[in-house]
Design a protein around this motif. Structure first.
Motif, mmCIF file in Angstrom:
data_model
loop_
_atom_site.group_PDB
_atom_site.id
_atom_site.type_symbol
_atom_site.label_atom_id
_atom_site.label_comp_id
_atom_site.label_asym_id
_atom_site.label_seq_id
_atom_site.Cartn_x
_atom_site.Cartn_y
_atom_site.Cartn_z
ATOM 1 N N ALA A 290 0.843 -1.202 0.000
ATOM 2 C CA ALA A 290 0.000 0.000 0.000
ATOM 3 C C ALA A 290 0.871 1.242 0.000
ATOM 4 N N TRP A 291 1.954 1.200 0.761
ATOM 5 C CA TRP A 291 2.874 2.337 0.805
ATOM 6 C C TRP A 291 3.596 2.498 -0.537
ATOM 7 N N PHE A 292 4.045 1.409 -1.110
ATOM 8 C CA PHE A 292 4.773 1.460 -2.373
ATOM 9 C C PHE A 292 3.930 2.070 -3.495
ATOM 10 N N PHE A 293 2.685 1.614 -3.614
ATOM 11 C CA PHE A 293 1.871 1.986 -4.769
ATOM 12 C C PHE A 293 0.839 3.063 -4.456
ATOM 13 N N GLY A 294 0.195 2.986 -3.305
ATOM 14 C CA GLY A 294 -0.865 3.936 -3.000
ATOM 15 C C GLY A 294 -0.385 5.336 -2.684
ATOM 16 N N ARG A 295 0.800 5.449 -2.115
ATOM 17 C CA ARG A 295 1.252 6.784 -1.706
ATOM 18 C C ARG A 295 1.542 7.692 -2.896
ATOM 19 N N GLU A 296 1.838 7.109 -4.066
ATOM 20 C CA GLU A 296 2.078 7.942 -5.244
ATOM 21 C C GLU A 296 0.832 8.760 -5.578
ATOM 22 N N PHE A 297 -0.336 8.198 -5.309
ATOM 23 C CA PHE A 297 -1.597 8.904 -5.574
ATOM 24 C C PHE A 297 -1.957 9.833 -4.415
ATOM 25 N N ILE A 298 -1.744 9.365 -3.188
ATOM 26 C CA ILE A 298 -2.077 10.173 -2.006
ATOM 27 C C ILE A 298 -1.186 11.407 -1.920
ATOM 28 N N ASP A 299 0.116 11.232 -2.192
ATOM 29 C CA ASP A 299 1.061 12.356 -2.133
ATOM 30 C C ASP A 299 1.057 13.195 -3.403
ATOM 31 N N ALA B 212 -1.087 -4.650 -4.296
ATOM 32 C CA ALA B 212 -0.514 -3.665 -5.223
ATOM 33 C C ALA B 212 -1.526 -3.302 -6.297
ATOM 34 N N TRP B 213 -2.241 -4.293 -6.796
ATOM 35 C CA TRP B 213 -3.259 -4.030 -7.807
ATOM 36 C C TRP B 213 -4.421 -3.241 -7.213
ATOM 37 N N ALA B 214 -4.794 -3.588 -5.962
ATOM 38 C CA ALA B 214 -5.880 -2.857 -5.293
ATOM 39 C C ALA B 214 -5.505 -1.392 -5.097
ATOM 40 N N ALA B 215 -4.246 -1.123 -4.746
ATOM 41 C CA ALA B 215 -3.793 0.255 -4.560
ATOM 42 C C ALA B 215 -3.841 1.021 -5.876
ATOM 43 N N THR B 216 -3.522 0.339 -6.972
ATOM 44 C CA THR B 216 -3.526 0.989 -8.278
ATOM 45 C C THR B 216 -4.941 1.308 -8.739
ATOM 46 N N LEU B 217 -5.839 0.355 -8.560
ATOM 47 C CA LEU B 217 -7.216 0.570 -9.002
ATOM 48 C C LEU B 217 -7.924 1.629 -8.164
ATOM 49 N N THR C 55 -1.083 -5.658 -12.211
ATOM 50 C CA THR C 55 -0.612 -4.372 -11.686
ATOM 51 C C THR C 55 0.196 -3.623 -12.741
ATOM 52 N N LEU C 56 1.108 -4.316 -13.398
ATOM 53 C CA LEU C 56 1.930 -3.680 -14.435
ATOM 54 C C LEU C 56 1.066 -3.210 -15.599
ATOM 55 N N ARG C 57 0.057 -4.003 -15.926
ATOM 56 C CA ARG C 57 -0.836 -3.616 -17.015
ATOM 57 C C ARG C 57 -1.605 -2.347 -16.657
ATOM 58 N N SER C 58 -2.065 -2.258 -15.408
ATOM 59 C CA SER C 58 -2.801 -1.070 -14.973
ATOM 60 C C SER C 58 -1.906 0.165 -14.963
ATOM 61 N N TRP C 59 -0.662 -0.004 -14.518
ATOM 62 C CA TRP C 59 0.247 1.140 -14.508
ATOM 63 C C TRP C 59 0.614 1.556 -15.927
ATOM 64 N N GLY C 60 0.687 0.589 -16.830
ATOM 65 C CA GLY C 60 0.977 0.926 -18.216
ATOM 66 C C GLY C 60 -0.141 1.711 -18.882
ATOM 67 N N ARG C 61 -1.357 1.631 -18.321
ATOM 68 C CA ARG C 61 -2.511 2.328 -18.897
ATOM 69 C C ARG C 61 -2.876 3.602 -18.129
ATOM 70 N N LEU C 62 -2.057 3.969 -17.153
ATOM 71 C CA LEU C 62 -2.360 5.197 -16.399
ATOM 72 C C LEU C 62 -2.313 6.413 -17.303
#
Length: 251
Positions: A82-91, A168-173, A242-249
């Motif tokens: 959650a810290w690795f992936f979710g904080r990019e959106f929160i911060d 990680a996928w949940a944090a991305t979505l 997760t990688l697929r979702s980040w590739g489509r951001l």
């Protein structure tokens, strides 16, 4: 890719959250197991240890550490993801990644690689910690079979860490922190339910815990290599998602 990996390594080294999580994942199981074994003469504690007591001190210690790690590890590793992936959106730093020389997919790959390195670190530290705890408790010099039990702790830790990758996928979505932490809790609860049902170790998130407990009661908790392989396959699937979702951001 090398730039993204180096950046993630630096952020992880300087951050407080990874240090706290790693310390909790290593010291928590060792402290609890050592406390239970040190107080095994107490009738109440002896009753708790009875399902896992085999008379082999190294086996019992390793089993306790592995069981605690399999349970608490899902939550601990989930918080870390959650810290690795979710904080990019929160911060609100996610927008800056689009201006970086590497794409978001490469950044996500770097995050997963650093997370894998942390899993390996925790697993090795727990293995060494089991040996140190055993010597501190006055256990005899371990034989090769005893080292095999310690190796089971290392493997259970690695599989537990891989089992948390859906976070990680949940944090991305969700683009936040609450969903991945909630996912970690849901995985932990569902794994405990699976252990009590006929599904058992066929549920990938319960397999590490079932394997950890099989050292004490092998007739009840046989775990096959296929079931353990499903853990790795499930982790690979959610890593790919997760990688697929980040590739489509998009901004």
């Amino acid at each position: 890719m090398r730039t993204a990996l180096w950046a993630e390594v630096l952020k992880t080294r300087r951050a407080l959250v990874p240090r706290i999580v790693v310390a909790a994942l290593v010291l928590g199981p060792l402290t609890l197991a050592a406390g239970l074994l040190a107080g095994k003469d107490d009738p109440a504690i002896a009753a708790q240890l009875a399902p896992f007591a085999t008379g082999d001190p190294w086996r019992d210690l390793s089993t306790l550490v592995a069981i605690v790690t399999a349970a608490g590890g899902l939550l601990g590793f989930g918080i870390l993801l959650a810290w690795f992936f979710g904080r990019e959106f929160i911060d609100r730093t996610i927008g800056g990644l689009f201006a970086a020389p590497v794409g978001p997919r490469a950044v996500a790959t770097a995050k997963l690689l650093v997370f894998a390195a942390i899993i390996a670190t925790v697993a090795i530290l727990l293995g060494v910690g089991v040996l140190g705890t055993g010597f501190a408790l006055g256990l005899p010099t371990p034989h090769p079979a005893d080292l095999g039990h310690v190796g089971r702790v290392v493997a259970v830790t690695a599989l537990t860490g891989l089992g948390a990758i859906p976070c990680a996928w949940a944090a991305t979505l969700s683009r936040g922190l609450l969903a991945p932490i909630g996912t970690a809790v849901a995985l932990l609860v569902s794994a405990q339910i699976a252990m009590l049902s006929e599904i058992g170790a066929w549920y990938p998130f319960a397999a590490p815990g079932a394997w950890a407990g099989s050292a004490g009661v092998p007739d009840e908790l046989n775990v096959s290599p296929i079931q353990l392989t499903l853990v790795v396959a499930t982790a690979a699937l959610f890593a790919a998602l997760t990688l697929r979702s980040w590739g489509r951001l998009r901004l």
